[in-house]
Design a protein around this motif. Sequence first.
Motif, PDB file in Angstrom:
ATOM      1  N   ASN A   1     -35.726  -9.342  80.153  1.00 20.02           N
ATOM      2  CA  ASN A   1     -34.479 -10.157  80.473  1.00 20.02           C
ATOM      3  C   ASN A   1     -34.631 -11.616  79.946  1.00 20.02           C
ATOM      4  OD1 ASN A   1     -33.521  -7.908  81.831  1.00 20.02           O
ATOM      5  ND2 ASN A   1     -34.321  -7.939  83.555  1.00 20.02           N
ATOM      6  N   PRO A   2     -33.590 -12.233  79.795  1.00 23.09           N
ATOM      7  CA  PRO A   2     -32.196 -11.692  80.047  1.00 23.09           C
ATOM      8  C   PRO A   2     -31.565 -11.015  78.773  1.00 23.09           C
ATOM      9  CG  PRO A   2     -32.253 -14.159  79.177  1.00 23.09           C
ATOM     10  CD  PRO A   2     -33.769 -13.591  79.256  1.00 23.09           C
ATOM     11  N   SER A   3     -32.487 -10.362  77.719  1.00 21.32           N
ATOM     12  CA  SER A   3     -31.885  -9.670  76.801  1.00 21.32           C
ATOM     13  C   SER A   3     -32.422  -8.267  76.653  1.00 21.32           C
ATOM     14  CB  SER A   3     -32.382 -10.549  75.359  1.00 21.32           C
ATOM     15  OG  SER A   3     -32.073 -11.795  75.196  1.00 21.32           O
ATOM     16  N   PRO A   4     -31.998  -7.434  77.494  1.00 20.56           N
ATOM     17  CA  PRO A   4     -32.711  -5.964  77.508  1.00 20.56           C
ATOM     18  C   PRO A   4     -31.990  -5.234  76.338  1.00 20.56           C
ATOM     19  CG  PRO A   4     -30.911  -6.318  79.347  1.00 20.56           C
ATOM     20  CD  PRO A   4     -31.359  -7.794  78.907  1.00 20.56           C
ATOM     21  N   GLY A   5     -32.622  -4.384  75.786  1.00 22.63           N
ATOM     22  CA  GLY A   5     -32.426  -3.851  74.314  1.00 22.63           C
ATOM     23  C   GLY A   5     -32.178  -4.543  73.223  1.00 22.63           C
ATOM     24  N   ARG A   6     -32.655  -5.760  73.151  1.00 25.50           N
ATOM     25  CA  ARG A   6     -32.739  -6.577  71.968  1.00 25.50           C
ATOM     26  C   ARG A   6     -34.083  -6.241  71.445  1.00 25.50           C
ATOM     27  NH1 ARG A   6     -31.257  -9.601  68.211  1.00 25.50           N
ATOM     28  NH2 ARG A   6     -31.865 -11.651  67.733  1.00 25.50           N
ATOM     29  N   VAL A   7     -34.025  -6.092  69.929  1.00 25.98           N
ATOM     30  CA  VAL A   7     -35.185  -5.739  69.135  1.00 25.98           C
ATOM     31  C   VAL A   7     -35.388  -6.960  68.241  1.00 25.98           C
ATOM     32  CG1 VAL A   7     -36.139  -4.080  67.548  1.00 25.98           C
ATOM     33  CG2 VAL A   7     -34.612  -3.267  69.575  1.00 25.98           C
ATOM     34  N   SER A   8     -36.665  -7.390  68.225  1.00 27.77           N
ATOM     35  CA  SER A   8     -36.970  -8.283  67.603  1.00 27.77           C
ATOM     36  C   SER A   8     -38.449  -8.489  67.122  1.00 27.77           C
ATOM     37  CB  SER A   8     -36.879  -9.679  67.963  1.00 27.77           C
ATOM     38  OG  SER A   8     -37.037 -11.031  67.057  1.00 27.77           O
TER      39      SER A   8
END
Length: 141
Positions: free
Chosen positions: A92-99
Amino acid sequence: MNIRRALAGLMLAGALATTLGAAPATAAAGSVHLAIEATGQGGYRAYFVSVTGFAPVATAGQGVCVNLYGDDYLDHHLFGGFGVACGQTLSNPSPGRVSISFYLDGNTLDEDWGGDEVFAKVDIGPPSSVRLTSNVVHGDY
């Protein structure tokens, strides 16, 4: 004769429901973008490779692994699946973010004679295993 028509209609309806039902699941899987940039560091052909995107099914702490492939008749594996090519989805705060990003030598990306075409397959999971395929990057590595 009516039974045959009824069965044919049911089979067609089932096929349509299966086909139409699969579309939202694919769209919900997400997408990833591959970028390859020359760094010019150290007097040799070094490249910064980054894969970014969004996968709604990915949760914080899930494993993410990138594999790079040459885009040819038979896509051959160039790099990845271990070490710097594997990490975790962001919390969090970026669930689902792939990097995920790393540096590679040009010899690793040089997949054939002439111009090279490279793409990534990104595996996210467990518990739910998802595979996303990136855009193709053209270059002369």
